[in-house]
Design a protein around this motif. Structure first.
Motif, short mmCIF file in Angstrom:
data_model
loop_
_atom_site.label_atom_id
_atom_site.label_comp_id
_atom_site.label_asym_id
_atom_site.label_seq_id
_atom_site.Cartn_x
_atom_site.Cartn_y
_atom_site.Cartn_z
N ALA A 1 0.84 -1.21 0.00
CA ALA A 1 0.00 0.00 0.00
C ALA A 1 0.87 1.25 0.00
O ALA A 1 0.58 2.23 -0.71
CB ALA A 1 -0.93 0.00 1.20
N GLY A 2 1.95 1.25 0.79
CA GLY A 2 2.86 2.39 0.82
C GLY A 2 3.56 2.61 -0.51
O GLY A 2 3.71 3.74 -0.97
N ASN A 3 3.96 1.52 -1.16
CA ASN A 3 4.62 1.63 -2.46
C ASN A 3 3.68 2.16 -3.52
O ASN A 3 4.08 2.96 -4.37
CB ASN A 3 5.20 0.28 -2.88
N LYS A 4 2.42 1.75 -3.49
CA LYS A 4 1.43 2.28 -4.45
C LYS A 4 1.23 3.78 -4.25
O LYS A 4 1.17 4.54 -5.21
CB LYS A 4 0.09 1.56 -4.29
N LEU A 5 1.15 4.18 -2.99
CA LEU A 5 1.00 5.60 -2.69
C LEU A 5 2.23 6.39 -3.12
O LEU A 5 2.11 7.49 -3.66
CB LEU A 5 0.75 5.77 -1.19
N CYS A 6 3.40 5.82 -2.91
CA CYS A 6 4.65 6.46 -3.33
C CYS A 6 4.67 6.67 -4.84
O CYS A 6 5.04 7.74 -5.32
CB CYS A 6 5.84 5.62 -2.89
N THR A 7 4.26 5.67 -5.59
CA THR A 7 4.21 5.77 -7.05
C THR A 7 3.27 6.89 -7.48
O THR A 7 3.59 7.69 -8.36
CB THR A 7 3.76 4.43 -7.66
N ALA A 8 2.10 6.97 -6.84
CA ALA A 8 1.14 8.02 -7.17
C ALA A 8 1.70 9.40 -6.85
O ALA A 8 1.53 10.35 -7.63
CB ALA A 8 -0.17 7.79 -6.41
N CYS B 1 4.88 10.28 -6.73
CA CYS B 1 5.96 10.58 -7.69
C CYS B 1 5.39 11.10 -9.01
O CYS B 1 5.95 12.00 -9.61
CB CYS B 1 6.83 9.35 -7.92
N LYS B 2 4.26 10.54 -9.43
CA LYS B 2 3.61 11.01 -10.67
C LYS B 2 3.12 12.44 -10.54
O LYS B 2 3.00 13.15 -11.53
CB LYS B 2 2.46 10.08 -11.04
N LYS B 3 2.82 12.86 -9.31
CA LYS B 3 2.36 14.23 -9.07
C LYS B 3 3.51 15.22 -8.86
O LYS B 3 3.27 16.40 -8.64
CB LYS B 3 1.44 14.27 -7.85
N GLY B 4 4.75 14.72 -8.86
CA GLY B 4 5.90 15.62 -8.75
C GLY B 4 6.64 15.57 -7.43
O GLY B 4 7.60 16.33 -7.25
N TYR B 5 6.25 14.71 -6.51
CA TYR B 5 6.98 14.58 -5.25
C TYR B 5 8.30 13.86 -5.51
O TYR B 5 8.37 12.97 -6.36
CB TYR B 5 6.17 13.78 -4.23
N GLN B 6 9.33 14.25 -4.78
CA GLN B 6 10.65 13.62 -4.90
C GLN B 6 11.11 13.15 -3.52
O GLN B 6 10.94 13.86 -2.53
CB GLN B 6 11.67 14.61 -5.47
N SER B 7 11.66 11.95 -3.49
CA SER B 7 12.14 11.37 -2.24
C SER B 7 13.36 12.15 -1.75
O SER B 7 14.25 12.49 -2.53
CB SER B 7 12.50 9.91 -2.47
N ILE B 8 13.37 12.43 -0.46
CA ILE B 8 14.48 13.13 0.18
C ILE B 8 15.22 12.12 1.04
O ILE B 8 14.61 11.51 1.94
CB ILE B 8 13.99 14.31 1.06
N PRO B 9 16.53 11.90 0.80
CA PRO B 9 17.24 10.91 1.62
C PRO B 9 17.33 11.34 3.08
O PRO B 9 17.39 12.53 3.39
CB PRO B 9 18.63 10.85 1.00
N ALA B 10 17.33 10.33 3.95
CA ALA B 10 17.44 10.60 5.38
C ALA B 10 18.83 11.13 5.71
O ALA B 10 19.83 10.68 5.15
CB ALA B 10 17.18 9.32 6.17
#
Length: 80
Positions: free
Chosen positions: A60-67, A69-78
């Motif tokens: 569920a978290g991975n599906k949300l992450c994919t969605a 990312c499509k909207k323009g969010y970018q992962s920020i490393p810890a």
């Protein structure tokens, strides 16, 4: 994915948002996906979703992450 933090910035629209997720165990052999979102620098809104297994929560978290990312969010490393 045990913890993921993402941000989306659009200076033109003065948009500076964050989204973060955690997968954590519950007390009764269940798992939760904890989601928090809001404007960067402000407290966010928090919601929990419960799952029977850790794998279901991660999927569920991975599906949300994919969605996101499509909207323009970018992962920020810890930061360590």
């Amino acid at each position: 994915m045990n913890h993921l933090y993402m941000e989306r910035h659009d200076d033109k629209d003065n948009m500076h948002r964050f989204y973060q997720m955690f997968v954590t165990p519950g007390l009764f052999d269940d798992w939760s996906l904890i989601k928090e979102w809001g404007r960067v620098g402000s407290p966010g809104t928090v919601r929990k979703e419960w799952f029977d297994t850790q794998e279901e929560a991660i999927v569920a978290g991975n599906k949300l992450c994919t969605a996101k990312c499509k909207k323009g969010y970018q992962s920020i490393p810890a930061v360590r």
